[in-house]
Design a protein around this motif. Structure first.
Motif, PDB file in Angstrom:
ATOM      1  N   THR A 213      28.462  29.367  10.339  1.00  0.00           N
ATOM      2  CA  THR A 213      28.508  28.084   9.230  1.00  0.00           C
ATOM      3  C   THR A 213      29.352  26.720   9.359  1.00  0.00           C
ATOM      4  OG1 THR A 213      27.344  29.280   7.440  1.00  0.00           O
ATOM      5  CG2 THR A 213      28.310  27.189   7.296  1.00  0.00           C
ATOM      6  N   LEU A 214      30.937  27.000   9.604  1.00  0.00           N
ATOM      7  CA  LEU A 214      31.716  26.178   9.971  1.00  0.00           C
ATOM      8  C   LEU A 214      32.261  25.874  11.183  1.00  0.00           C
ATOM      9  CD1 LEU A 214      34.813  28.136   7.536  1.00  0.00           C
ATOM     10  CD2 LEU A 214      33.197  25.878   6.892  1.00  0.00           C
ATOM     11  N   GLY A 215      31.761  27.517  12.395  1.00  0.00           N
ATOM     12  CA  GLY A 215      31.357  26.342  13.702  1.00  0.00           C
ATOM     13  C   GLY A 215      30.633  25.467  13.708  1.00  0.00           C
ATOM     14  N   ALA A 216      29.573  25.718  13.218  1.00  0.00           N
ATOM     15  CA  ALA A 216      27.813  25.184  13.922  1.00  0.00           C
ATOM     16  C   ALA A 216      28.607  23.499  13.070  1.00  0.00           C
ATOM     17  CB  ALA A 216      27.215  25.524  12.598  1.00  0.00           C
ATOM     18  N   TYR A 217      29.158  23.712  11.867  1.00  0.00           N
ATOM     19  CA  TYR A 217      29.579  21.607  11.201  1.00  0.00           C
ATOM     20  C   TYR A 217      30.418  21.303  12.406  1.00  0.00           C
ATOM     21  CZ  TYR A 217      31.182  18.854   8.375  1.00  0.00           C
ATOM     22  OH  TYR A 217      30.934  17.247   7.155  1.00  0.00           O
ATOM     23  N   THR A 218      31.842  22.080  12.812  1.00  0.00           N
ATOM     24  CA  THR A 218      32.307  21.643  13.274  1.00  0.00           C
ATOM     25  C   THR A 218      32.315  21.510  14.679  1.00  0.00           C
ATOM     26  OG1 THR A 218      34.414  22.911  12.572  1.00  0.00           O
ATOM     27  CG2 THR A 218      35.174  22.389  14.708  1.00  0.00           C
ATOM     28  N   LEU A 219      31.403  22.075  15.364  1.00  0.00           N
ATOM     29  CA  LEU A 219      30.931  21.499  16.226  1.00  0.00           C
ATOM     30  C   LEU A 219      29.367  20.512  16.346  1.00  0.00           C
ATOM     31  CD1 LEU A 219      30.186  24.940  18.390  1.00  0.00           C
ATOM     32  CD2 LEU A 219      31.251  22.780  19.130  1.00  0.00           C
ATOM     33  N   ALA A 220      29.147  20.407  15.159  1.00  0.00           N
ATOM     34  CA  ALA A 220      28.188  18.840  15.400  1.00  0.00           C
ATOM     35  C   ALA A 220      28.979  18.159  15.344  1.00  0.00           C
ATOM     36  CB  ALA A 220      27.568  19.140  13.615  1.00  0.00           C
ATOM     37  N   THR A 221      30.465  17.465  14.468  1.00  0.00           N
ATOM     38  CA  THR A 221      31.418  16.551  14.328  1.00  0.00           C
ATOM     39  C   THR A 221      31.794  16.450  15.437  1.00  0.00           C
ATOM     40  OG1 THR A 221      32.937  18.176  12.899  1.00  0.00           O
ATOM     41  CG2 THR A 221      30.781  16.898  11.752  1.00  0.00           C
ATOM     42  N   THR A 222      32.366  17.634  16.915  1.00  0.00           N
ATOM     43  CA  THR A 222      33.047  16.819  17.561  1.00  0.00           C
ATOM     44  C   THR A 222      32.475  17.626  18.377  1.00  0.00           C
ATOM     45  OG1 THR A 222      33.553  19.658  17.617  1.00  0.00           O
ATOM     46  CG2 THR A 222      35.406  18.417  16.236  1.00  0.00           C
ATOM     47  N   ALA A 223      31.981  18.143  19.033  1.00  0.00           N
ATOM     48  CA  ALA A 223      31.394  18.202  20.323  1.00  0.00           C
ATOM     49  C   ALA A 223      29.677  18.326  20.744  1.00  0.00           C
ATOM     50  CB  ALA A 223      31.671  19.532  20.632  1.00  0.00           C
ATOM     51  N   ALA A 224      29.029  18.798  19.739  1.00  0.00           N
ATOM     52  CA  ALA A 224      27.341  18.828  20.060  1.00  0.00           C
ATOM     53  C   ALA A 224      26.567  17.418  19.469  1.00  0.00           C
ATOM     54  CB  ALA A 224      26.790  20.263  19.475  1.00  0.00           C
ATOM     55  N   GLY A 225      25.432  17.766  18.885  1.00  0.00           N
ATOM     56  CA  GLY A 225      24.365  16.945  18.194  1.00  0.00           C
ATOM     57  C   GLY A 225      24.573  17.477  16.899  1.00  0.00           C
ATOM     58  N   PRO A 226      24.048  16.312  16.090  1.00  0.00           N
ATOM     59  CA  PRO A 226      23.945  16.177  14.784  1.00  0.00           C
ATOM     60  C   PRO A 226      22.423  17.394  14.435  1.00  0.00           C
ATOM     61  CG  PRO A 226      23.268  14.320  15.558  1.00  0.00           C
ATOM     62  CD  PRO A 226      23.450  15.029  16.576  1.00  0.00           C
ATOM     63  N   TRP A 227      22.458  17.842  15.443  1.00  0.00           N
ATOM     64  CA  TRP A 227      21.500  18.674  14.241  1.00  0.00           C
ATOM     65  C   TRP A 227      21.546  20.595  14.385  1.00  0.00           C
ATOM     66  CZ3 TRP A 227      21.194  23.583  17.166  1.00  0.00           C
ATOM     67  CH2 TRP A 227      21.485  23.967  17.811  1.00  0.00           C
ATOM     68  N   LEU A 228      23.399  20.559  14.968  1.00  0.00           N
ATOM     69  CA  LEU A 228      23.775  21.763  14.087  1.00  0.00           C
ATOM     70  C   LEU A 228      24.152  21.744  12.863  1.00  0.00           C
ATOM     71  CD1 LEU A 228      26.897  22.273  16.809  1.00  0.00           C
ATOM     72  CD2 LEU A 228      24.389  24.046  15.814  1.00  0.00           C
ATOM     73  N   LEU A 229      24.341  20.305  12.376  1.00  0.00           N
ATOM     74  CA  LEU A 229      24.546  20.227  10.730  1.00  0.00           C
ATOM     75  C   LEU A 229      23.394  20.834  10.469  1.00  0.00           C
ATOM     76  CD1 LEU A 229      25.281  16.111  10.903  1.00  0.00           C
ATOM     77  CD2 LEU A 229      26.731  18.146  10.094  1.00  0.00           C
ATOM     78  N   VAL A 230      21.539  21.021  10.724  1.00  0.00           N
ATOM     79  CA  VAL A 230      20.522  22.042   9.647  1.00  0.00           C
ATOM     80  C   VAL A 230      21.005  23.017   9.899  1.00  0.00           C
ATOM     81  CG1 VAL A 230      18.505  22.219   9.854  1.00  0.00           C
ATOM     82  CG2 VAL A 230      19.201  19.696  10.961  1.00  0.00           C
TER      83      VAL A 230
END
Length: 452
Positions: A213-230
């Motif tokens: 969960t934390l990995g998805a959130y961190t990547l969503a805010t730093t490197a990947a697209g906001p879709w990882l927030l879902v």
């Protein structure tokens, strides 16, 4: 007798070997977070890699710390906190050496991830040792000192990194940390206590779920697209369900109701805004040269570093309730002032509210950390220490991404934006930040009203 007590009290905060060990355990990860950024252009040219790929030198470290810090804290409770801190410090020091010797970018990124894993153990366990390292009546001073060391590491990183890159190249940025890491390792082994581990079982499903969960959130805010927030939201919901059903959860359900953790994340989000917006406002709205921008920007970390120990002493003297509210009030007032101060007021119009904000942050952090850790059972101090570190890191990540987006949206194209456009964007961004900080006031009042 009173004289002997006073001498003992002074030794508890001055030249206390345990506090020196804990201070290094905070300083080194904070320094590693900020010192690498300034070396990225030289890493790209030295290793022949595109800048988009080189950014993973920073992301890998941040990702490892964020995803592992709570699990590391809990594992320390169960396997022995000193044992895990020794392992984490050793891994951090070895990884720091490997970073300085890495022949290519993939190995450098892998070494940074290992360095982040070691840093997660160091950052996640440090506050858990405070109760065994100083008398109860000096807990606030110790927390203030650790906050000072964190601020010093963050502030020192860019300046020290710039000097090292100019003098010896990008590898020196990492190699300079090796001897300090060895000193920290020796101190941790020799002077820190070894509390008895808890007999409870390690919550593997919860740890894996939280890390994902934390990995998805961190990547969503730093490197990947906001879709990882879902993905992160779904993971968080699943984590809560799982933690309510396992016999020995990674995070006790009561931890989610602690207002100190949420307020810590909100305040860290606001503080990060000064680091994101400040350079653009000072250079584009006020027209300062880069050297002057750096000098003004250093005022915030410098104030936080200088105010840390006095803030801790105030917490020891007055308790945690008043200092939490006063510190949070300082954050709100400083941020609100930055949202309305006109650019025509010049550097002082920006620097004075910044000083109020960061001094308030130092007081809040010392008092809030003391309050959160104050009544935690010995067998859960590691995981709660990790949660405090996590709340701060999540706030910094959120501030950089969300409030950075607010600034970008209101300023427009920064290559063509006028000074008035940039000043207006600064005001809007700090107005949002002030609202976020104000949201922490009801939470702080809720803690004040709780029985002592």
């Amino acid at each position: 007798m009173a004289f002997r007590c006073n001498r003992s009290t002074r030794r508890s905060t001055h030249l206390n070997p345990r506090l020196i060990a804990l201070s290094l355990s905070v300083l080194l990860p904070s320094l590693a977070t900020s010192i690498a950024n300034v070396a990225l252009p030289d890493v790209a040219s030295g290793l022949g890699a595109p800048f988009a790929d080189v950014q993973w030198v920073v992301i890998a470290y941040l990702l490892a710390v964020t995803t592992l810090v709570v699990g590391a804290g809990r594992l320390g409770d169960l396997a022995g906190r000193r044992r895990l801190l020794v392992a984490g410090t050793a891994a951090f020091t070895l990884a720091t050496l490997l970073c300085g010797l890495a022949p290519d970018l993939p190995l450098l990124v892998a070494a940074r991830a290992l360095q982040g894993a070691g840093a997660a153990c160091m950052m996640g366990l440090t506050m858990a040792f405070v109760r065994e390292s100083v008398p109860v009546e000096r807990t606030g001073s110790a927390m203030g000192l650790l906050g000072t060391m964190s601020a010093v590491g963050t502030a020192l990183g860019p300046a020290l990194g710039g000097v090292l890159v100019a003098a010896s190249g990008w590898r020196a940025v990492f190699l300079v940390g090796v001897p300090l890491g060895l000193v920290a390792l020796v101190l941790v082994i020799r002077v820190l206590p070894d509390p008895a581990p808890s007999p409870r079982r390690f919550d593997t499903p919860g740890t894996v779920l939280l890390a994902l969960t934390l990995g998805a959130y961190t990547l969503a805010t730093t490197a990947a697209g906001p879709w990882l927030l879902v993905v992160a939201a779904a993971g968080a919901a699943t984590f809560v369900v799982v933690e309510k059903r396992v016999p020995s959860p990674l995070v006790a359900p009561s931890a989610f109701r602690d207002p100190g953790l949420v307020t810590s994340a909100l305040v860290s989000t606001v503080v990060m805004t000064t680091l994101v917006v400040g350079p653009f406002h000072l250079s584009l709205a006020l027209g300062l040269a880069p050297a002057a921008v750096g000098l003004v920007m250093s005022a915030g970390p410098a104030v936080a570093a200088l105010a840390g120990v006095p803030a801790g002493r105030a917490t020891d003297r007055f308790g945690t309730r008043g200092p939490v509210l006063v510190g949070l009030g300082g954050v709100v007032c400083g941020t609100a002032a930055l949202s309305v101060t006109p650019a025509s007021s010049g550097v002082l119009g920006y620097a004075l509210p910044l000083v109020v904000l960061t001094a308030g942050y130092a007081l809040f952090q010392a008092a809030n950390n003391t309050a959160v850790m104050g009544d935690v059972p010995a067998d859960r101090r590691g995981v709660v220490s990790g949660l405090l570190t996590l709340s701060r890191n999540l706030g910094l990540v959120t501030g950089a991404s969300a409030l950075g987006a607010v600034f970008a949206a209101t300023a427009g194209d920064l290559t063509t934006a006028s000074p008035a456009d940039v000043a207006r964007a600064t005001h809007w961004t700090f107005a949002v930040a002030a609202l976020l900080a104000a949201c922490g006031l009801p939470l702080a009042l809720r803690r004040v009203r709780q029985p002592a």
